[in-house]
Design a protein around this motif. Structure first.
Motif, PDB file in Angstrom:
ATOM      1  N   VAL A 151       0.859  -1.191   0.000  1.00 28.15           N
ATOM      2  CA  VAL A 151       0.000   0.000   0.000  1.00 28.15           C
ATOM      3  C   VAL A 151       0.892   1.236   0.000  1.00 28.15           C
ATOM      4  O   VAL A 151       2.003   1.223   0.543  1.00 28.15           O
ATOM      5  CB  VAL A 151      -0.958   0.012   1.204  1.00 28.15           C
ATOM      6  N   TYR A 152       0.393   2.314  -0.622  1.00 31.01           N
ATOM      7  CA  TYR A 152       1.231   3.504  -0.819  1.00 31.01           C
ATOM      8  C   TYR A 152       0.454   4.769  -0.463  1.00 31.01           C
ATOM      9  O   TYR A 152      -0.593   5.045  -1.049  1.00 31.01           O
ATOM     10  CB  TYR A 152       1.701   3.566  -2.281  1.00 31.01           C
ATOM     11  N   GLN A 153       0.974   5.512   0.513  1.00 30.24           N
ATOM     12  CA  GLN A 153       0.442   6.825   0.888  1.00 30.24           C
ATOM     13  C   GLN A 153      -1.064   6.783   1.162  1.00 30.24           C
ATOM     14  O   GLN A 153      -1.843   7.585   0.645  1.00 30.24           O
ATOM     15  CB  GLN A 153       0.761   7.851  -0.208  1.00 30.24           C
ATOM     16  N   THR A 154      -1.490   5.842   1.995  1.00 31.79           N
ATOM     17  CA  THR A 154      -2.901   5.726   2.353  1.00 31.79           C
ATOM     18  C   THR A 154      -3.081   6.018   3.843  1.00 31.79           C
ATOM     19  O   THR A 154      -2.106   6.108   4.604  1.00 31.79           O
ATOM     20  CB  THR A 154      -3.441   4.315   2.063  1.00 31.79           C
ATOM     21  N   GLU A 155      -4.331   6.108   4.261  1.00 34.02           N
ATOM     22  CA  GLU A 155      -4.633   6.372   5.667  1.00 34.02           C
ATOM     23  C   GLU A 155      -4.137   5.261   6.579  1.00 34.02           C
ATOM     24  O   GLU A 155      -3.883   5.477   7.767  1.00 34.02           O
ATOM     25  CB  GLU A 155      -6.140   6.538   5.854  1.00 34.02           C
ATOM     26  N   PHE A 156      -3.972   4.061   6.035  1.00 34.23           N
ATOM     27  CA  PHE A 156      -3.554   2.940   6.866  1.00 34.23           C
ATOM     28  C   PHE A 156      -2.116   3.116   7.353  1.00 34.23           C
ATOM     29  O   PHE A 156      -1.799   2.784   8.491  1.00 34.23           O
ATOM     30  CB  PHE A 156      -3.703   1.632   6.084  1.00 34.23           C
TER      31      PHE A 156
END
Length: 386
Positions: free
Chosen positions: A249-254
């Motif tokens: 995942v890239y630059q997400t809220e997670f």
């Protein structure tokens, strides 16, 4: 009996008395655990569910169990060397049926050939043993193939995590693992750009030149590091770069909501312990910081393939809002890179995706750079246009 039976004239009616048990007969409560396996399981249920009595016909979830309790039970079983899957615990929820399922699984594993024993079980056993000496660049197979692929470690563990995948590629690709520097060194490198630069220096020192195609693979955080390596390779004039991402995942809220202190329970769940767990916990904050950083320079010439997990890893993920959001992200946030993305939805979860050897190998061996290649599934092309 509440009262003695009497006849019409007020005398004791002996014929109405219950028959006495046969001499030596013992009355058995059919709901009591019968075997040692059932008794051990019952004791664990009592501790986990805070109940005083557990019968063999009692149901784990009726007694108050939920997904966290099931995971805790799975952890206890794994500590005993029983690698039964959590879905088995859900499917057999009475004490008797659960004990039987665990016993059948254990017997089947005793007679199973080595190659069909749970691959995660073998992997965790390897990871719990520290290497004799740290090697940043680690050959993961003995292939004589000229074409190479660099596999970048994820968080928590080193590049040994890819060994089974590397063996599956032995006849086609030579696999070099990029090992986890931060697990074995202090001070740690908390800059994504700095860590990738350190790795790239070693890669180039090993003979990597701009006229060669470069294949990079990274699982989870390893994908973020691989993207930064690709960014720096472009800066050095490399133009034939292919990055395969395993559910990165890239630059997400997670990433930005990740907090220090949550890793311990995950390590316990998957069975990483003692020195291996301590190394991972010491690197937890650094790994979180690395996952939050974007690539230092926008990518222009790199081809990206994302293997997207389409299954939940645990029932708890299915029940959580965060798990639902994660699975519903079409591209794991990678559209923010602004370059074409080949999306490969996989019938696997975040952990099992590493065992999709055939699909990963096919992608690594692909040489086409066309964004509308016939090799790209229709679902991929549709998602690009969306």
């Amino acid at each position: 009996m509440n009262a003695m039976p009497l006849s019409a004239n007020g005398k004791l009616d002996r014929r109405a008395l219950p028959k006495p048990p046969a001499r030596g007969a013992v009355q058995i409560d059919n709901n009591q655990p019968l075997s040692a396996d059932e008794q051990r399981l019952a004791d664990w249920w009592k501790e986990l569910l805070s109940v005083e009595h557990v019968g063999r016909n009692d149901d784990f979830f009726t007694l108050g169990g939920h997904s966290i309790h099931a995971i805790q039970l799975m952890v206890r079983l794994r500590r005993k060397g029983i690698w039964v899957e959590i879905n088995t615990l859900y499917a057999h929820s009475t004490l008797a049926s659960q004990a039987l399922a665990i016993r059948n699984y254990t017997e089947a594993q005793k007679h199973a050939p080595d190659e069909v024993v749970n691959p995660v079980q073998k992997l965790i056993a390897q990871l719990n043993h520290a290497p004799e000496a740290f090697r940043l660049l680690q050959p993961l197979n003995s292939s004589a193939a000229k074409e190479r692929v660099w596999m970048v470690h994820p968080s928590v563990v080193g590049s040994d995590i890819y060994r089974d995948l590397a063996q599956a590629l032995s006849d086609r690709l030579s696999v070099i693992g990029i090992n986890n520097y931060n697990l074995y060194h202090q001070p740690q490198i908390a800059s994504l750009e700095g860590l990738a630069s350190h790795y790239l220096q070693e890669m180039m020192a090993s003979g990597l030149t701009p006229d060669q195609p470069v294949r990079l693979l990274g699982w989870s955080l390893g994908g973020n590091i691989a993207l930064e390596i690709a960014s720096q390779l472009e800066g050095h004039g490399y133009r034939h770069i292919h990055v395969c991402l395993l559910d990165t995942v890239y630059q997400t809220e997670f990433q930005f909501s990740a907090q220090v202190g949550t890793l311990g329970s995950i390590l316990q769940m998957i069975g990483i312990e003692e020195d291996a767990a301590q190394r991972a916990l010491m690197a937890e904050q650094t790994d979180i910081l690395l996952g939050q950083q974007p690539v230092s320079t926008p990518l222009q010439h790199t081809r990206i393939t994302l293997f997207k997990a389409m299954q939940f890893a645990t029932p708890g993920e299915y029940e959580s809002e965060e798990g639902q959001k994660m699975l519903s992200m079409a591209d794991n946030g990678l559209a923010a890179l602004g370059i074409p993305l080949q999306l490969m939805p996989m019938e696997a979860n975040h952990f099992s995706i590493i065992h999709c050897h055939h699909e990963i190998g096919a992608a690594l061996l692909s040489t086409t750079h066309s964004s509308e290649s016939a090799d790209v599934p229709e679902v991929t092309r549709m998602k690009r246009r969306a």
